[in-house]
Scaffold this motif. Sequence first.
Motif, PDB file in Angstrom:
ATOM      1  N   PHE A 282       0.832  -1.206   0.000  1.00  0.00           N
ATOM      2  CA  PHE A 282       0.000   0.000   0.000  1.00  0.00           C
ATOM      3  C   PHE A 282       0.868   1.258   0.000  1.00  0.00           C
ATOM      4  CE2 PHE A 282      -3.236  -2.821   2.251  1.00  0.00           C
ATOM      5  CZ  PHE A 282      -3.952  -3.049   1.092  1.00  0.00           C
ATOM      6  N   LEU A 283       2.019   1.209   0.671  1.00  0.00           N
ATOM      7  CA  LEU A 283       2.944   2.340   0.653  1.00  0.00           C
ATOM      8  C   LEU A 283       3.644   2.450  -0.701  1.00  0.00           C
ATOM      9  CD1 LEU A 283       4.619   2.007   4.177  1.00  0.00           C
ATOM     10  CD2 LEU A 283       2.711   3.456   3.524  1.00  0.00           C
ATOM     11  N   MET A 284       3.972   1.306  -1.289  1.00  0.00           N
ATOM     12  CA  MET A 284       4.645   1.316  -2.598  1.00  0.00           C
ATOM     13  C   MET A 284       3.774   1.953  -3.679  1.00  0.00           C
ATOM     14  SD  MET A 284       6.312  -2.459  -2.781  1.00  0.00           S
ATOM     15  CE  MET A 284       6.946  -3.224  -1.298  1.00  0.00           C
ATOM     16  N   ILE A 285       2.470   1.769  -3.566  1.00  0.00           N
ATOM     17  CA  ILE A 285       1.559   2.325  -4.566  1.00  0.00           C
ATOM     18  C   ILE A 285       1.758   3.827  -4.701  1.00  0.00           C
ATOM     19  CG2 ILE A 285      -0.882   2.823  -5.023  1.00  0.00           C
ATOM     20  CD1 ILE A 285      -1.515   0.024  -3.936  1.00  0.00           C
ATOM     21  N   VAL A 286       2.046   4.497  -3.584  1.00  0.00           N
ATOM     22  CA  VAL A 286       2.227   5.953  -3.608  1.00  0.00           C
ATOM     23  C   VAL A 286       3.427   6.322  -4.487  1.00  0.00           C
ATOM     24  CG1 VAL A 286       2.533   8.009  -2.202  1.00  0.00           C
ATOM     25  CG2 VAL A 286       1.265   6.059  -1.287  1.00  0.00           C
ATOM     26  N   LEU A 287       4.548   5.628  -4.295  1.00  0.00           N
ATOM     27  CA  LEU A 287       5.743   5.945  -5.075  1.00  0.00           C
ATOM     28  C   LEU A 287       5.575   5.530  -6.538  1.00  0.00           C
ATOM     29  CD1 LEU A 287       8.502   7.202  -4.931  1.00  0.00           C
ATOM     30  CD2 LEU A 287       9.458   4.993  -4.280  1.00  0.00           C
ATOM     31  N   ILE A 288       4.892   4.422  -6.773  1.00  0.00           N
ATOM     32  CA  ILE A 288       4.617   4.016  -8.159  1.00  0.00           C
ATOM     33  C   ILE A 288       3.764   5.074  -8.853  1.00  0.00           C
ATOM     34  CG2 ILE A 288       3.413   2.296  -9.584  1.00  0.00           C
ATOM     35  CD1 ILE A 288       4.185   0.217  -7.441  1.00  0.00           C
ATOM     36  N   TRP A 289       2.773   5.585  -8.146  1.00  0.00           N
ATOM     37  CA  TRP A 289       1.895   6.635  -8.677  1.00  0.00           C
ATOM     38  C   TRP A 289       2.695   7.870  -9.079  1.00  0.00           C
ATOM     39  CZ3 TRP A 289      -0.121  11.134  -5.775  1.00  0.00           C
ATOM     40  CH2 TRP A 289      -1.162  11.786  -6.435  1.00  0.00           C
ATOM     41  N   ILE A 290       3.723   8.200  -8.288  1.00  0.00           N
ATOM     42  CA  ILE A 290       4.536   9.381  -8.576  1.00  0.00           C
ATOM     43  C   ILE A 290       5.505   9.113  -9.721  1.00  0.00           C
ATOM     44  CG2 ILE A 290       6.296  10.921  -7.624  1.00  0.00           C
ATOM     45  CD1 ILE A 290       4.991  10.541  -4.882  1.00  0.00           C
ATOM     46  N   GLN A 291       6.207   7.987  -9.666  1.00  0.00           N
ATOM     47  CA  GLN A 291       7.301   7.732 -10.597  1.00  0.00           C
ATOM     48  C   GLN A 291       6.832   7.266 -11.974  1.00  0.00           C
ATOM     49  OE1 GLN A 291      10.574   8.372 -10.129  1.00  0.00           O
ATOM     50  NE2 GLN A 291       9.971   9.303  -8.192  1.00  0.00           N
ATOM     51  N   THR A 292       5.600   6.819 -12.097  1.00  0.00           N
ATOM     52  CA  THR A 292       5.100   6.394 -13.411  1.00  0.00           C
ATOM     53  C   THR A 292       5.149   7.543 -14.415  1.00  0.00           C
ATOM     54  OG1 THR A 292       3.688   4.657 -12.495  1.00  0.00           O
ATOM     55  CG2 THR A 292       3.081   5.511 -14.652  1.00  0.00           C
ATOM     56  N   GLY A 293       4.830   8.745 -13.967  1.00  0.00           N
ATOM     57  CA  GLY A 293       4.879   9.909 -14.861  1.00  0.00           C
ATOM     58  C   GLY A 293       6.275  10.179 -15.370  1.00  0.00           C
TER      59      GLY A 293
END
Length: 412
Positions: A282-293
């Motif tokens: 659930f914490l990783m989702i936040v960084l994935i959301w940011i770094q995908t862009g």
Amino acid sequence: MNPALQGLITIIIGVGGCIGYFYFSNLFLDKVLFPARGPNAGRNITRANMIRPWLFLAPALLALSIYLAYPVVETLRLSLTQRVAGGGYVFVGADNYRAMFKEPKFWEALNNNLLWLIVVPAASTAFGLLAAQLSDRIRWGNLAKSLIFMPMAISFVGAAVIWKLVYDTRPVDQEQIGILNAVWLAFQGGPLSFVILKLVPIAMMVGFSALVAWVGWLFVRPMLGGEGKVAAATLPLRVLVGVAGLWLIWLSLRSSITLIGAELPYGVPQTWLTIPFWNSFFLMIVLIWIQTGFAMVILSAALRGVPEDTIEAAIIDGANPFQIFFKIKIPQIMGTIVVVWTTITIVVLKVFDIVFAMSNGQWETQVLANYMYDKLFRANDWGIGSASAMIIMLLVTPILIWNVYNARKEMR
């Protein structure tokens, strides 16, 4: 003094100082130290041209020495010492490292960092590549890219606050404001719940296992022979990808089997960030959301640089869109994919803000940077805190070397 005026004065002094340094240093070099006149004019010009690049680099080298090299050396020194009562330090050698290796929290942080290293760069790169490919094929692709890239403008702490609201939990008798709990309470255990909460996740995990197996095979196959000589510098990376792939496949299949017989607590709001193991995702989702862009922007530019001739030749030969994408485009942008992957990996190794703001390392979510912060600024244990900082630096260094190696290889 007014802050705006203070900022303007700072800019003027900074820019003026740079201009003055370069102007007067060149003047001193060309007119005083090595003047272009007299019998040695040619030799002086050659020497001046040899020194000039170092003259330009001197401010940057000085700044790097003060703000990068010195802190590294000082951190290494602190990791080998221990503070004593009354002030001062005493040399203790590797005692801090031994004490750190005995702490369960350190191994928890290291294991979580390894999990982050496997999941976040892979997911961010994959989603970024998918977004880059699909957004170029739709009419409103530029708008889609803007929306996907927008999280990059948000700080990690700001993103953590947003997602903490998504995972928010209220008591059973209160209305849920967390989106995830609001969706969760819509399921009551019927056939739809079985399909969405069990069948679909199992299918996704099995598909993920198949994808990981395919990617791992692409990396490992050259080592098994039949495809020419493999560069020795790439062997550690290939072995690492193969081992990580096997671990991910085992983890996915085990989770799928566990989910089949799991009794899900329908109708009860979940405190998502306190669920062991899964809370890290659930914490990783936040960084994935940011770094995908970030991954999307870089990979989109790389895809646009793929020669149209190769694509047209593949179409004439009867290749379908999937074959064109995986066998024509991907091999030609593999260098860019590796750069994006390793850049995100460096960000993951230093991840701190998200964990600190959302869970503070509790409920088995500790990571190395947060562990270092706890030791340095909460426990005031500068020895073990500095030792953990050195571990982070050692983990980052091979990736930096790999990036420099690839950059020089491409330049050659």
